[in-house]
Design a protein around this motif. Structure first.
Motif, PDB file in Angstrom:
ATOM      1  N   GLU A  29      10.850  -4.523  -9.545  1.00 15.86           N
ATOM      2  CA  GLU A  29       9.821  -3.489  -9.611  1.00 15.86           C
ATOM      3  C   GLU A  29      10.404  -2.084  -9.736  1.00 15.86           C
ATOM      4  O   GLU A  29      11.558  -1.852  -9.395  1.00 15.86           O
ATOM      5  CB  GLU A  29       8.952  -3.555  -8.360  1.00 15.86           C
ATOM      6  CG  GLU A  29       9.750  -3.276  -7.091  1.00 15.86           C
ATOM      7  CD  GLU A  29       8.938  -3.406  -5.831  1.00 15.86           C
ATOM      8  OE1 GLU A  29       8.274  -2.416  -5.463  1.00 15.86           O
ATOM      9  OE2 GLU A  29       8.987  -4.479  -5.219  1.00 15.86           O
ATOM     10  N   SER A  30       9.559  -1.175 -10.184  1.00 13.64           N
ATOM     11  CA  SER A  30       9.924   0.235 -10.147  1.00 13.64           C
ATOM     12  C   SER A  30       9.694   0.740  -8.724  1.00 13.64           C
ATOM     13  O   SER A  30       9.058   0.082  -7.908  1.00 13.64           O
ATOM     14  CB  SER A  30       9.089   1.032 -11.150  1.00 13.64           C
ATOM     15  OG  SER A  30       7.734   1.015 -10.767  1.00 13.64           O
ATOM     16  N   GLU A  31      10.193   1.903  -8.436  1.00 16.61           N
ATOM     17  CA  GLU A  31      10.106   2.450  -7.080  1.00 16.61           C
ATOM     18  C   GLU A  31       8.677   2.653  -6.606  1.00 16.61           C
ATOM     19  O   GLU A  31       8.372   2.511  -5.429  1.00 16.61           O
ATOM     20  CB  GLU A  31      10.877   3.768  -7.008  1.00 16.61           C
ATOM     21  CG  GLU A  31      11.217   4.163  -5.603  1.00 16.61           C
ATOM     22  CD  GLU A  31      12.223   5.286  -5.563  1.00 16.61           C
ATOM     23  OE1 GLU A  31      11.935   6.282  -4.887  1.00 16.61           O
ATOM     24  OE2 GLU A  31      13.277   5.162  -6.211  1.00 16.61           O
ATOM     25  N   ASP A  32       7.764   2.962  -7.510  1.00 16.18           N
ATOM     26  CA  ASP A  32       6.366   3.222  -7.142  1.00 16.18           C
ATOM     27  C   ASP A  32       5.446   2.065  -7.539  1.00 16.18           C
ATOM     28  O   ASP A  32       4.270   2.252  -7.797  1.00 16.18           O
ATOM     29  CB  ASP A  32       5.888   4.529  -7.773  1.00 16.18           C
ATOM     30  CG  ASP A  32       5.978   4.514  -9.292  1.00 16.18           C
ATOM     31  OD1 ASP A  32       6.661   3.623  -9.855  1.00 16.18           O
ATOM     32  OD2 ASP A  32       5.363   5.383  -9.926  1.00 16.18           O
ATOM     33  N   ALA A  33       5.955   0.850  -7.566  1.00 17.04           N
ATOM     34  CA  ALA A  33       5.186  -0.317  -7.986  1.00 17.04           C
ATOM     35  C   ALA A  33       4.026  -0.605  -7.034  1.00 17.04           C
ATOM     36  O   ALA A  33       4.064  -0.272  -5.856  1.00 17.04           O
ATOM     37  CB  ALA A  33       6.094  -1.535  -8.084  1.00 17.04           C
ATOM     38  N   ASP A  34       3.010  -1.260  -7.585  1.00 15.61           N
ATOM     39  CA  ASP A  34       1.807  -1.623  -6.849  1.00 15.61           C
ATOM     40  C   ASP A  34       1.860  -3.111  -6.522  1.00 15.61           C
ATOM     41  O   ASP A  34       1.773  -3.952  -7.406  1.00 15.61           O
ATOM     42  CB  ASP A  34       0.585  -1.308  -7.724  1.00 15.61           C
ATOM     43  CG  ASP A  34      -0.722  -1.742  -7.114  1.00 15.61           C
ATOM     44  OD1 ASP A  34      -0.778  -1.963  -5.892  1.00 15.61           O
ATOM     45  OD2 ASP A  34      -1.699  -1.867  -7.875  1.00 15.61           O
ATOM     46  N   TRP A  35       2.052  -3.443  -5.228  1.00 19.10           N
ATOM     47  CA  TRP A  35       1.997  -4.847  -4.827  1.00 19.10           C
ATOM     48  C   TRP A  35       1.335  -4.982  -3.468  1.00 19.10           C
ATOM     49  O   TRP A  35       1.501  -4.150  -2.595  1.00 19.10           O
ATOM     50  CB  TRP A  35       3.349  -5.542  -4.868  1.00 19.10           C
ATOM     51  CG  TRP A  35       4.468  -4.962  -4.062  1.00 19.10           C
ATOM     52  CD1 TRP A  35       5.339  -4.000  -4.464  1.00 19.10           C
ATOM     53  CD2 TRP A  35       4.870  -5.336  -2.734  1.00 19.10           C
ATOM     54  NE1 TRP A  35       6.257  -3.745  -3.472  1.00 19.10           N
ATOM     55  CE2 TRP A  35       5.994  -4.552  -2.399  1.00 19.10           C
ATOM     56  CE3 TRP A  35       4.405  -6.249  -1.799  1.00 19.10           C
ATOM     57  CZ2 TRP A  35       6.642  -4.655  -1.172  1.00 19.10           C
ATOM     58  CZ3 TRP A  35       5.042  -6.362  -0.576  1.00 19.10           C
ATOM     59  CH2 TRP A  35       6.161  -5.564  -0.285  1.00 19.10           C
ATOM     60  N   THR A  36       0.538  -6.048  -3.333  1.00 19.80           N
ATOM     61  CA  THR A  36      -0.187  -6.341  -2.102  1.00 19.80           C
ATOM     62  C   THR A  36      -0.037  -7.825  -1.800  1.00 19.80           C
ATOM     63  O   THR A  36      -0.272  -8.663  -2.666  1.00 19.80           O
ATOM     64  CB  THR A  36      -1.686  -6.019  -2.257  1.00 19.80           C
ATOM     65  OG1 THR A  36      -1.831  -4.656  -2.614  1.00 19.80           O
ATOM     66  CG2 THR A  36      -2.434  -6.306  -0.971  1.00 19.80           C
ATOM     67  N   ILE A  37       0.348  -8.135  -0.574  1.00 20.64           N
ATOM     68  CA  ILE A  37       0.477  -9.522  -0.141  1.00 20.64           C
ATOM     69  C   ILE A  37      -0.402  -9.694   1.091  1.00 20.64           C
ATOM     70  O   ILE A  37      -0.143  -9.102   2.131  1.00 20.64           O
ATOM     71  CB  ILE A  37       1.945  -9.881   0.139  1.00 20.64           C
ATOM     72  CG1 ILE A  37       2.763  -9.658  -1.136  1.00 20.64           C
ATOM     73  CG2 ILE A  37       2.052 -11.327   0.626  1.00 20.64           C
ATOM     74  CD1 ILE A  37       4.241  -9.785  -0.976  1.00 20.64           C
ATOM     75  N   GLU A  38      -1.457 -10.476   0.938  1.00 22.12           N
ATOM     76  CA  GLU A  38      -2.418 -10.715   2.015  1.00 22.12           C
ATOM     77  C   GLU A  38      -2.049 -11.984   2.776  1.00 22.12           C
ATOM     78  O   GLU A  38      -1.249 -12.788   2.314  1.00 22.12           O
ATOM     79  CB  GLU A  38      -3.827 -10.865   1.424  1.00 22.12           C
ATOM     80  CG  GLU A  38      -4.295  -9.637   0.674  1.00 22.12           C
ATOM     81  CD  GLU A  38      -5.622  -9.849  -0.023  1.00 22.12           C
ATOM     82  OE1 GLU A  38      -6.252 -10.906   0.159  1.00 22.12           O
ATOM     83  OE2 GLU A  38      -6.031  -8.946  -0.757  1.00 22.12           O
ATOM     84  N   ASP A  39      -2.692 -12.164   3.906  1.00 22.80           N
ATOM     85  CA  ASP A  39      -2.581 -13.398   4.700  1.00 22.80           C
ATOM     86  C   ASP A  39      -1.159 -13.685   5.166  1.00 22.80           C
ATOM     87  O   ASP A  39      -0.730 -14.845   5.231  1.00 22.80           O
ATOM     88  CB  ASP A  39      -3.135 -14.599   3.914  1.00 22.80           C
ATOM     89  CG  ASP A  39      -4.557 -14.364   3.430  1.00 22.80           C
ATOM     90  OD1 ASP A  39      -5.380 -13.892   4.242  1.00 22.80           O
ATOM     91  OD2 ASP A  39      -4.846 -14.637   2.249  1.00 22.80           O
ATOM     92  N   VAL A  40      -0.428 -12.640   5.508  1.00 23.86           N
ATOM     93  CA  VAL A  40       0.935 -12.799   6.031  1.00 23.86           C
ATOM     94  C   VAL A  40       0.841 -13.121   7.519  1.00 23.86           C
ATOM     95  O   VAL A  40       0.180 -12.413   8.276  1.00 23.86           O
ATOM     96  CB  VAL A  40       1.775 -11.524   5.801  1.00 23.86           C
ATOM     97  CG1 VAL A  40       3.127 -11.616   6.491  1.00 23.86           C
ATOM     98  CG2 VAL A  40       1.945 -11.268   4.309  1.00 23.86           C
TER      99      VAL A  40
END
Length: 96
Positions: A39-50
């Motif tokens: 990813e780039s430094e300002d990437a958009d990622w979301t991980i739910e249900d951790v």
């Protein structure tokens, strides 16, 4: 390691290994190697249900899920510097 270079959906992801060096590695059931998203430094990622996060090394961590597997939609257009988005969530196993 298999580099993710185009948009894809990964199913039956057992855990996700992340780092502060802008890398997410996805462990898929039955696969020997990780699928790697750079990813780039300002990437958009979301991980739910951790369920919990475990530190592996100083700059590496593992995300474990609450359910049986993650499903992840991953946008990518190149080998490095992707902006996403990446969205991961838990689904019940289709094997049940």
């Amino acid at each position: 390691m298999t580099r993710i270079t185009q948009s894809t959906r990964l199913e039956q992801v057992e855990h996700i290994l992340g780092s502060r060096t802008n890398i997410l590695d996805f462990a898929v059931k039955g696969e020997n190697d990780y699928y790697t998203w750079d990813e780039s430094e300002d990437a958009d990622w979301t991980i739910e249900d951790v369920d919990y996060v475990e530190n592996v090394e100083e700059d590496r961590f593992i995300l474990y899920l609450q359910g049986e597997y993650f499903t992840c939609d991953i946008e990518a257009s190149r080998e490095e510097g992707n902006k996403g988005p990446v969205r991961c969530w838990c689904e019940e196993s289709k094997d049940k």
